[in-house]
Design a protein around this motif. Structure first.
Motif, PDB file in Angstrom:
ATOM      1  N   SER A 106      64.443  31.545  60.992  1.00 43.52           N
ATOM      2  CA  SER A 106      63.766  32.806  61.306  1.00 43.52           C
ATOM      3  C   SER A 106      64.725  33.987  61.324  1.00 43.52           C
ATOM      4  O   SER A 106      64.384  35.082  60.872  1.00 43.52           O
TER       5      SER A 106
ATOM      6  N   GLN B  26      66.051  35.215  57.585  1.00 41.14           N
ATOM      7  CA  GLN B  26      65.085  35.494  56.534  1.00 41.14           C
ATOM      8  C   GLN B  26      65.233  36.945  56.070  1.00 41.14           C
ATOM      9  O   GLN B  26      64.855  37.878  56.784  1.00 41.14           O
TER      10      GLN B  26
ATOM     11  N   SER C  63      55.473  36.287  63.578  1.00 37.26           N
ATOM     12  CA  SER C  63      56.678  37.077  63.813  1.00 37.26           C
ATOM     13  C   SER C  63      56.681  38.278  62.877  1.00 37.26           C
ATOM     14  O   SER C  63      55.640  38.808  62.523  1.00 37.26           O
TER      15      SER C  63
ATOM     16  N   SER D 191      59.863  37.115  58.405  1.00 38.98           N
ATOM     17  CA  SER D 191      60.029  35.777  58.977  1.00 38.98           C
ATOM     18  C   SER D 191      58.749  34.965  58.935  1.00 38.98           C
ATOM     19  O   SER D 191      58.782  33.740  58.937  1.00 38.98           O
TER      20      SER D 191
ATOM     21  N   LEU E 145      56.276  31.378  63.175  1.00 37.58           N
ATOM     22  CA  LEU E 145      57.355  30.655  63.833  1.00 37.58           C
ATOM     23  C   LEU E 145      56.777  29.599  64.763  1.00 37.58           C
ATOM     24  O   LEU E 145      55.646  29.713  65.232  1.00 37.58           O
TER      25      LEU E 145
ATOM     26  N   VAL F  48      55.499  25.670  58.634  1.00 40.19           N
ATOM     27  CA  VAL F  48      56.822  26.056  59.119  1.00 40.19           C
ATOM     28  C   VAL F  48      57.816  24.916  58.899  1.00 40.19           C
ATOM     29  O   VAL F  48      58.952  25.135  58.449  1.00 40.19           O
TER      30      VAL F  48
END
Length: 319
Positions: free
Chosen positions: A146, A149, A240, A244, A247, A281
């Motif tokens: 995260s 990115q 997020s 990103s 998450l 994810v």
């Protein structure tokens, strides 16, 4: 990357068909241990693995240029025979202290590449804590994914180097050398297979898709195997920043206890199936590991923290 309903269905079927839950140490106890040699670019050192994992991984590493690896299912009969040969119920008695198998697949069970790929995946799906074996490691990888990115303040090369270094350090925190070697073997093998797909033209001379596995497609297959379903249910999905995306956020222990108590009171003892977003994810984290693995290997060597000076003691294998 979104996971299709057919992909998720295939994953859930593989979980239901998986051998009984066996820790990495249990696999060593049942099948012995052997050394896997991957090309130097894909492994920081020679890897000590349960022989059942080594035998299947070695076969796949010798035959990486096959279309649809891990997507085209093998023969159920052959996969069952291979799994039973190594990990069948008859080999689970409490008096088995050590068993040694040849580090190659048995000749008396005829098999082809997709049988072996399905066997490899099924054995990994039987690990109670997943490939990573650690929620702390998952948390670290989620943070790396995260935070790096499309970081606007870092050049692409610096971002790649930082990502690889952080991944190497995170894996280095795993105390068990056996678990570290398993992680290195899985992602080294997948990176080897995926690189062939990435370098191949998108179609053959007749315009047909080449169907070689890429980093992305391998991430979709192995993302759900990073941790167990029970562990994944201890995370919430959160939106997020635009770069990103979604998450995974750990659920506080107090809330976990409340949720378990509610499930117990309602009589719902069945493990809930996490949503597509959570798998998405994990797929992205797996793709990050596979795509950056050669850089991670270089960082492991540079850091010098991943190879024990001596072979891990046998008692660690049987702990």
């Amino acid at each position: 990357h979104k996971r299709s309903s057919s992909d998720l269905g295939s994953f859930l079927r593989s979980k239901s068909d998986a051998p009984r839950a066996l820790e990495v140490q249990d696999l060593v106890r049942l099948t012995g241990r052997s050394v896997l040699y991957l090309p130097p670019a894909f492994s920081p050192y020679d890897l000590v693995l349960p022989t059942c994992i080594r035998a299947t991984a070695h076969y796949l590493a010798q035959n990486p240029a096959n279309r649809g690896l891990f997507r085209i299912p093998g023969s159920a009969r052959t996969v069952n025979a291979l799994c039973d040969y190594y990990c069948g119920e008859s080999r689970s008695g409490p008096f088995i202290s050590s068993t040694t198998y040849l580090p190659t697949l048995p000749d008396f069970i005829p098999h082809h590449i997709h049988d072996v790929a399905s066997t490899f995946k099924r054995m990994l799906s039987g690990l109670p804590r997943g490939i990573l074996g650690s929620l702390s490691l998952l948390d670290a990888l989620l943070a790396i994914y995260s935070q790096l990115q499309d970081h606007p303040e870092m050049s692409v090369s610096r971002q790649a180097r930082t990502r690889a270094q952080l991944i190497a350090l995170a894996i280095g925190t795993i105390e068990s050398k056996l678990q570290r070697d398993l992680i290195c073997a899985v992602f080294g093998l997948l990176s080897l297979i995926g690189r062939l797909g990435e370098l191949s033209p998108p179609s053959d001379g007749n315009g047909r898709p080449n169907q070689f596995m890429t980093y992305s497609t391998l991430g979709v297959v192995f993302g759900p195997l990073l941790v167990s379903l029970d562990d994944l249910n201890n995370y919430d999905i959160k939106s997020s920043s635009p770069t990103s995306g979604l998450l995974l956020i750990p659920i506080p222990p107090k809330k976990q206890r409340r949720d378990r108590q509610k499930a117990k009171e309602s009589g719902d003892a069945v493990t809930a199936i996490p949503g597509f977003e959570k798998f998405g994810v994990l797929n992205s984290v797996a793709e990050m590991l596979i795509a950056n693995w050669r850089d991670v290997v270089r960082q492991m060597r540079a850091l010098g923290t991943h190879r024990d000076q001596e072979m891990a003691p046998l008692q660690e294998m049987h702990a």
